[in-house]
Design a protein around this motif. Sequence first.
Motif, PDB file in Angstrom:
ATOM      1  N   THR A  13      -3.180   0.205  -3.930  1.00 33.39           N
ATOM      2  CA  THR A  13      -2.677  -1.096  -3.490  1.00 33.39           C
ATOM      3  C   THR A  13      -2.296  -2.000  -4.663  1.00 33.39           C
ATOM      4  O   THR A  13      -2.976  -2.016  -5.691  1.00 33.39           O
ATOM      5  N   LEU A  70      -8.557  -2.713   3.574  1.00 34.95           N
ATOM      6  CA  LEU A  70      -8.767  -1.690   2.548  1.00 34.95           C
ATOM      7  C   LEU A  70     -10.209  -1.211   2.485  1.00 34.95           C
ATOM      8  O   LEU A  70     -10.556  -0.420   1.602  1.00 34.95           O
ATOM      9  N   VAL A 127       0.853  -1.181   0.000  1.00 34.04           N
ATOM     10  CA  VAL A 127       0.000   0.000   0.000  1.00 34.04           C
ATOM     11  C   VAL A 127       0.892   1.235   0.000  1.00 34.04           C
ATOM     12  O   VAL A 127       1.793   1.350   0.848  1.00 34.04           O
TER      13      VAL A 127
END
Length: 935
Positions: free
Chosen positions: A265, A186, A111
């Motif tokens: 990501t 996420l 990330v």
Amino acid sequence: MIAADESVSNEILEADPGCAVSMAMRRGRVASRGVARGPGYVHSAGRASGSSRALRGWLVLLALVLVGCGSARLPRAARGPEGSWQSFANGLRLYVAPDPSAELVRVHMRVRAGGRNETRAQAGLAHFSEHVAFVRTLADGRTMLAALGEEALAYDGTTGADSVDFMATTVAAHLPTVLGLFASALDGSCEVRPEVFTRERNVVLSELESRMRGSVGAYDELLASIYSPDHPYGHVLGGTPETVSALTAKDVCDYLRGRFTPGNTSIVITGGVTEAGALAAAEATLKPLAPRATLPEVAVPPVTPAGGRKTLAGLPGGWGSALVLHLPPADSEDGRLAAILAEAVEREVRDQVGAQGRISGLEVHRLGGRAAPAVVFIATGVQAEVRAFAEETLAHAVADVRGDAADKQKVEALRRRLRIAAATRYERLDARAERLVEAADGSRHGTLATDLRAIDALTPAALTRVATQVLAPQRMQVFELEPSSTRAGTGVTAVAPLTDDAHPVTARPDVAARLLREIPATNRSSRYTLDNGLTVVLAPSSSPLVDVRLVIQAGAIDAPDHPLLPAVAAAMLTPPKKGPHAKEAAKMTAGGAEKDVLFNLDQTIFKAGGLASETDRVLRGLAAWVIAGGYDFTDRAAIVGRMYREMDQQRVAESMRRKLARGALDHCVEPMLLAGEPDDFSDAAIAAFRERHFRAGRAALIVTGGFDEAVARAHVKAAFGGRQAPWGQSAPALARPRRPAPNVATKVLHMELPTTNAQIGVLLGFVVPSELRGEPGTVSLVRQLLEDAVDGVRQRLGVTYGFSVTREALCDAEVVLIGGEIDAAHLDAGIAELRQTLSRLRTPEGVAAGLAAAQRPVAARILAGGSDSAALAERLIYTVAHGLPLDHDRGEAREVVEAKADAIAELMTRLLGPGSLFAVCIGESTASCESLSSL
């Protein structure tokens, strides 16, 4: 110099100083994810799965590393897992690289939420957010940490200047669940119980002390001087005690929600899973994630390198010098070349420091991130006079590399080493996944083929051009280092002791066994015997490398009167200089193969390795070296002299904990150290030792890596199947004496050596019983339980600086050592906690509390070693020497996951009991430490 760079790091092509530079991870609890020392990156170590078993023996000497400098074109063929990528509508990028030879699956999520996106006032926010992401409360009431404890064999997290990375090792059947857990990080959720938030802050602060050793202020000043105080890379990654203590739950959750998004990501899946299976799991877990707005990444302004000199006080090590190299952006062509040069400088510095012995401390830190990387070399000593010497040493190393960049032969040798290093990256699942995450954007940057093409394009002209810029004296910063007048470790006061010591990972005891049962039972190894008596073991895989070991059962115990004789007999052996065998040896070297000869108490091991496409050349070249080779006794004095110098360097470089442990054992002297002068045995004795022992019937050939087994069998027979004397003659049975392992000096050794900053050194240790030397899985489990336990002391009290557990081969024995430092002001509390923690491990209840959490990573490390050709070769050496089945590693892993708490507690009682445990206490007031003798 470049020619001396024999073990180029796997990281040099990536040149990513802001992320975890090395995947050699500390094996601690994930909840206490330990931070790697220094300012360059923050490593939240979880369950490392790539560690290989150390070669058993008494002393391993690297006597020869032979490098060819020919100009033959390097072979382009090299195999390795390749894959495909795709991008989902939510912006997430995925790369899948199946490996049918792997037993485990690795998931790596990156990330773009690194420390560059935090302000100086909020330094440590990125790292703290990574911790909180692991301990958020999920919809089912568990934390992500606890859930991974049930679905993965190993899991891990790191925070760098540019990114936060999550990693997990599991089996194919559990891949969808693991991906689902990663996806939850996420989705914008951030439910954290207040007591859990407090615990993680405690862990982060404690890690900061462990990593910085009380010198966070000096490191922060160093970074501010290298960049600028307001530069995104200009503050300590991980923060300071003051900035971390000021962070709130809202700060952390806002960071997670704004930056941990699908569009920010990339994910890699590699290992033992089909492409269809991996894509199906991703479609079910990653694709449904809703797109969310991502905060813009903070831009990194360029840094104009400028020389200069500054005095800096407070870095660990005392007096010394620091040299800073500014590198171009890592993604640029010049950046990749500069990273190679920086690595060459590091090797040259280490060589010079090792040869001179005046510098007691050497650290190398990769600073910043990809947009503006830098490297700092810190050389220190205990006296003020060392400062000028350290600066001169660093300057000489830079000048040597700058000059070598234009040498065609040295650059050609470097290219061969780089090709091997690049291929090595694709063996281990963890390193491969870390590299392939660069390919998830579809650029193919990060694949093996791309790396090899870049190496092929490496020229002296290109290196010289970049060296002229990066290694120019006027562009390098110099820091004159001196001790600080203030006591370090003040950050400990910010760590509030916790009353609740329950570990958040509550995996059921059967989890590891269940995961192990779901791994396909495959055994790719085969064993057979040639007509001349040579035992052959072949272990093919999809590796791009091949590793060949010729193991001869002859070592120091076979020459008790002259323990150096076996080493000299092997080290002096060289390939023929003329004829077909000489050509075979030359072809192996021209193909980039590396050659070593290793010695221990029982064995002599000739090793050769290279690209898998060069398997035939490696086999023929190794046979030409060992079987057809000969002696030139005019070189004897130089070779033996080099061996003695290497032994001296090893003694100088030996870690303090090994030196202390040696003093705690009776009669702990290596037999080779008792050897007389080289003239104590004749040239005829050298030749006679080889003739007696270097025979097919006393040897085993182990071949691992990416080769076709049928083709390899033919090559092995052609290279090693001859019956020429003495190689093919029957080997006589020989009695082999053994020396007993040393006894433990049971009393506490109190040493009043100077310790830094009012800290007390503590070292506990025990000798592994001889009956356990054949059960390395059990010893690994014991070590893991100990490491988890002592790491918990730091979590709860925040007063220890880097307590760790290591296994050492020492004086014909294996020793487990527990060592670290405790701030003197907290010594009594720390020792009391340590005593209580270790005492719990002597009870079935105490072992049961941590057994499940320890079994998984140990089993993962055992099984993951099969993807690394060198690790597998070392494992097979042990397997063959002890007559074990070739799938012994699977049985070893099974024994680990089926271990019972009461049996382990009984073993712990023996190991930690009177007469077994020794203690070394270092400092002015060590009464509490000395009480450990009555544990």
